[in-house]
Design a protein around this motif. Structure first.
Motif, PDB file in Angstrom:
ATOM      1  N   ALA A   9      12.339  62.438  48.521  1.00 40.83           N
ATOM      2  CA  ALA A   9      11.524  62.321  47.311  1.00 40.83           C
ATOM      3  C   ALA A   9      10.097  62.764  47.574  1.00 40.83           C
ATOM      4  CB  ALA A   9      11.541  60.875  46.807  1.00 40.83           C
ATOM      5  N   ILE A  10       9.562  62.406  48.740  1.00 41.53           N
ATOM      6  CA  ILE A  10       8.191  62.795  49.083  1.00 41.53           C
ATOM      7  C   ILE A  10       8.094  64.303  49.251  1.00 41.53           C
ATOM      8  CG2 ILE A  10       6.481  62.679  50.932  1.00 41.53           C
ATOM      9  CD1 ILE A  10       7.197  59.702  51.207  1.00 41.53           C
ATOM     10  N   ARG A  11       9.075  64.915  49.906  1.00 38.01           N
ATOM     11  CA  ARG A  11       9.038  66.371  50.070  1.00 38.01           C
ATOM     12  C   ARG A  11       9.168  67.084  48.732  1.00 38.01           C
ATOM     13  NH1 ARG A  11      12.785  66.912  55.433  1.00 38.01           N
ATOM     14  NH2 ARG A  11      14.294  66.062  53.987  1.00 38.01           N
ATOM     15  N   LEU A  12       9.963  66.535  47.833  1.00 35.12           N
ATOM     16  CA  LEU A  12      10.038  67.123  46.494  1.00 35.12           C
ATOM     17  C   LEU A  12       8.681  67.015  45.807  1.00 35.12           C
ATOM     18  CD1 LEU A  12      11.537  68.357  44.124  1.00 35.12           C
ATOM     19  CD2 LEU A  12      12.334  66.062  43.498  1.00 35.12           C
ATOM     20  N   GLY A  13       8.031  65.865  45.952  1.00 27.82           N
ATOM     21  CA  GLY A  13       6.700  65.706  45.372  1.00 27.82           C
ATOM     22  C   GLY A  13       5.710  66.692  45.962  1.00 27.82           C
ATOM     23  N   SER A  64      13.988  70.238  47.335  1.00 30.86           N
ATOM     24  CA  SER A  64      12.586  70.473  47.670  1.00 30.86           C
ATOM     25  C   SER A  64      12.353  71.865  48.255  1.00 30.86           C
ATOM     26  CB  SER A  64      12.089  69.398  48.648  1.00 30.86           C
ATOM     27  OG  SER A  64      12.858  69.387  49.835  1.00 30.86           O
ATOM     28  N   TYR A  65      13.236  72.308  49.129  1.00 26.26           N
ATOM     29  CA  TYR A  65      13.077  73.639  49.721  1.00 26.26           C
ATOM     30  C   TYR A  65      13.203  74.716  48.658  1.00 26.26           C
ATOM     31  CZ  TYR A  65      13.850  77.520  53.027  1.00 26.26           C
ATOM     32  OH  TYR A  65      13.759  78.707  53.745  1.00 26.26           O
ATOM     33  N   GLY A  66      14.174  74.561  47.758  1.00 24.73           N
ATOM     34  CA  GLY A  66      14.337  75.529  46.683  1.00 24.73           C
ATOM     35  C   GLY A  66      13.140  75.582  45.762  1.00 24.73           C
ATOM     36  N   VAL A  67      12.550  74.419  45.462  1.00 24.68           N
ATOM     37  CA  VAL A  67      11.343  74.401  44.642  1.00 24.68           C
ATOM     38  C   VAL A  67      10.224  75.160  45.342  1.00 24.68           C
ATOM     39  CG1 VAL A  67       9.514  72.897  43.732  1.00 24.68           C
ATOM     40  CG2 VAL A  67      11.917  72.287  43.393  1.00 24.68           C
ATOM     41  N   ASN A  72      22.205  64.748  54.203  1.00 21.58           N
ATOM     42  CA  ASN A  72      21.432  65.379  55.258  1.00 21.58           C
ATOM     43  C   ASN A  72      19.993  64.941  55.121  1.00 21.58           C
ATOM     44  OD1 ASN A  72      20.749  67.366  57.334  1.00 21.58           O
ATOM     45  ND2 ASN A  72      19.710  68.398  55.658  1.00 21.58           N
ATOM     46  N   ARG A  73      19.482  64.284  56.144  1.00 23.31           N
ATOM     47  CA  ARG A  73      18.145  63.716  56.068  1.00 23.31           C
ATOM     48  C   ARG A  73      17.100  64.518  56.811  1.00 23.31           C
ATOM     49  NH1 ARG A  73      16.910  60.449  51.983  1.00 23.31           N
ATOM     50  NH2 ARG A  73      18.476  58.840  51.676  1.00 23.31           N
ATOM     51  N   THR A  74      17.523  65.442  57.668  1.00 30.17           N
ATOM     52  CA  THR A  74      16.558  66.161  58.475  1.00 30.17           C
ATOM     53  C   THR A  74      16.398  67.576  57.976  1.00 30.17           C
ATOM     54  OG1 THR A  74      17.211  64.862  60.397  1.00 30.17           O
ATOM     55  CG2 THR A  74      15.992  66.879  60.815  1.00 30.17           C
ATOM     56  N   ARG A  75      15.150  67.920  57.653  1.00 31.62           N
ATOM     57  CA  ARG A  75      14.909  69.258  57.169  1.00 31.62           C
ATOM     58  C   ARG A  75      14.905  70.236  58.324  1.00 31.62           C
ATOM     59  NH1 ARG A  75       9.629  71.744  54.073  1.00 31.62           N
ATOM     60  NH2 ARG A  75      10.462  73.787  53.834  1.00 31.62           N
TER      61      ARG A  75
END
Length: 355
Positions: free
Chosen positions: A16-20, A283-286, A352-355
């Motif tokens: 959620a934080i990475r999406l933010g 988040s990566y796609g955004v 998957n929790r690790t980017r």
């Protein structure tokens, strides 16, 4: 309570934080891309730069943890490649062969050739390498406020991948008791060098923009390697105090990366948003599709659109592409991270929790 005891790798709100953070990058860019002026700043760094601090700091922690988790070097690099490259490559192809041709619907004067498209792919194939990367495709995007740049943020991916390589090598060649001091020294040297570089107008912009990212990544690695020493009762007020100081003294690029990352991890252990991105982490796609979508919005809407309307239209156009990237490119690629077992877990809706 220490960071090690507070942060649960299997149950946290980092997605959620990475999406933010990815959305914050889009918000920040909306001023320049929408023709509304300079991006908002805080402490001498714009909002997008703060978001990149967060991305690199979180990656520093998670990637160091991943490398030291017992997997082989080959498994580590394969996982990192599959996390970054497939989505990136499809985005390159989409910009060259979908976005650029579509842009002529609203800018008929813009032109390009197949050589321009292929050049964009080939020159950027190594994650937008410095001095070689190509930002334009022919004369498309000549009618927008921020001209000739189809995907500005992707230049950071080269440096993120470089950090992956360096951590992988360092962890392979050095014992953990040496790795910690090395990362701490990297954090201090990069931070001091950032301050010195920003005071010297002769230093190239590439260096002044890259050093804080290195500091943020090293800071995240330090947090993992010394996680038992980050005691919340003193680390939280200390981090807040340093952030306030960095804002008041306009030195965010020097002082903010480590405390900002630490507070993001504290938030990830507190805020109840564990389900955000648990199945589809967009988040990566955004991050990789936000800028080209915003350029198309600028082409269609022209100048004068209120910035928050520009933001809303940009997000509405980006999130579906980010979902498609996650669902049909990133997740299938990650299924090969650990072989058939990973594919089975992914098909069953594994996380998957690790980017």
């Amino acid at each position: 309570m220490s960071l090690k005891s507070a942060f649960d790798p299997r149950s946290n709100s980092l997605n959620a934080i990475r999406l933010g953070l990815a959305l914050l990058v889009m918000v920040s860019h909306s001023w320049a891309l929408g023709g509304a002026g300079a991006e908002p700043e805080l402490g001498g760094a714009n909002l997008g730069t703060w978001a990149v601090f967060g991305f690199f700091g979180i990656s520093g922690y998670l990637i160091t943890r991943s490398r030291l988790s017992g997997h082989s070097v080959r498994q580590f690099y394969r996982a990192r490649f599959l996390r970054l490259f497939p989505g990136f490559l499809v985005c390159l192809l989409a910009v060259a062969f979908v976005f650029a041709p579509l842009s002529r619907l609203w800018d008929p004067a813009g032109s390009f050739s197949i050589l321009d498209q292929l050049g964009y792919i080939l020159r950027n194939i190594l994650l937008y390498p410095p001095f070689l990367g190509q930002y334009d495709i022919g004369s498309t995007l000549s009618a927008v406020p921020f001209t000739d740049v189809w995907n500005g943020p992707l230049w950071t991916l080269f440096w993120e991948a470089s950090c992956y390589v360096l951590v992988g090598l360092a962890a392979s060649l050095l014992p953990r008791r040496v790795l910690g001091p090395l990362m701490a020294a990297t954090l201090v040297i990069a931070s001091v060098a950032t301050l010195a570089a920003e005071q010297n107008p002769v230093v190239p912009l590439l260096i002044t923009r890259t050093l804080p990212m290195l500091a943020a990544f090293a800071g995240g690695a330090v947090m993992f390697l010394y996680d038992e020493k980050f005691i919340r009762r003193w680390a939280v007020p200390g981090a807040v105090g340093i952030l306030i100081l960095s804002v008041l003294t306009q030195t965010a690029t020097t002082l903010a990366p480590l405390p900002f990352t630490y507070l993001l991890f504290v938030l990830s252990a507190i805020i109840p948003l564990q389900q955000v991105g648990s199945r589809f982490d967009v988040s990566y796609g955004v991050y990789i599709y936000g800028w080209p979508v915003q350029q198309v919005v600028a082409l269609i809407a022209g100048d004068g659109l209120p910035v928050w309307v520009f933001v809303a239209l940009s997000v509405a156009g980006t999130v579906p592409l980010a979902y498609l990237s996650c669902r049909y490119v990133e997740q299938p690629a990650l299924a090969f991270k650990n072989g058939r077992a990973a594919a089975t877990v992914l098909a069953a809706g594994g996380k998957n929790r690790t980017r």
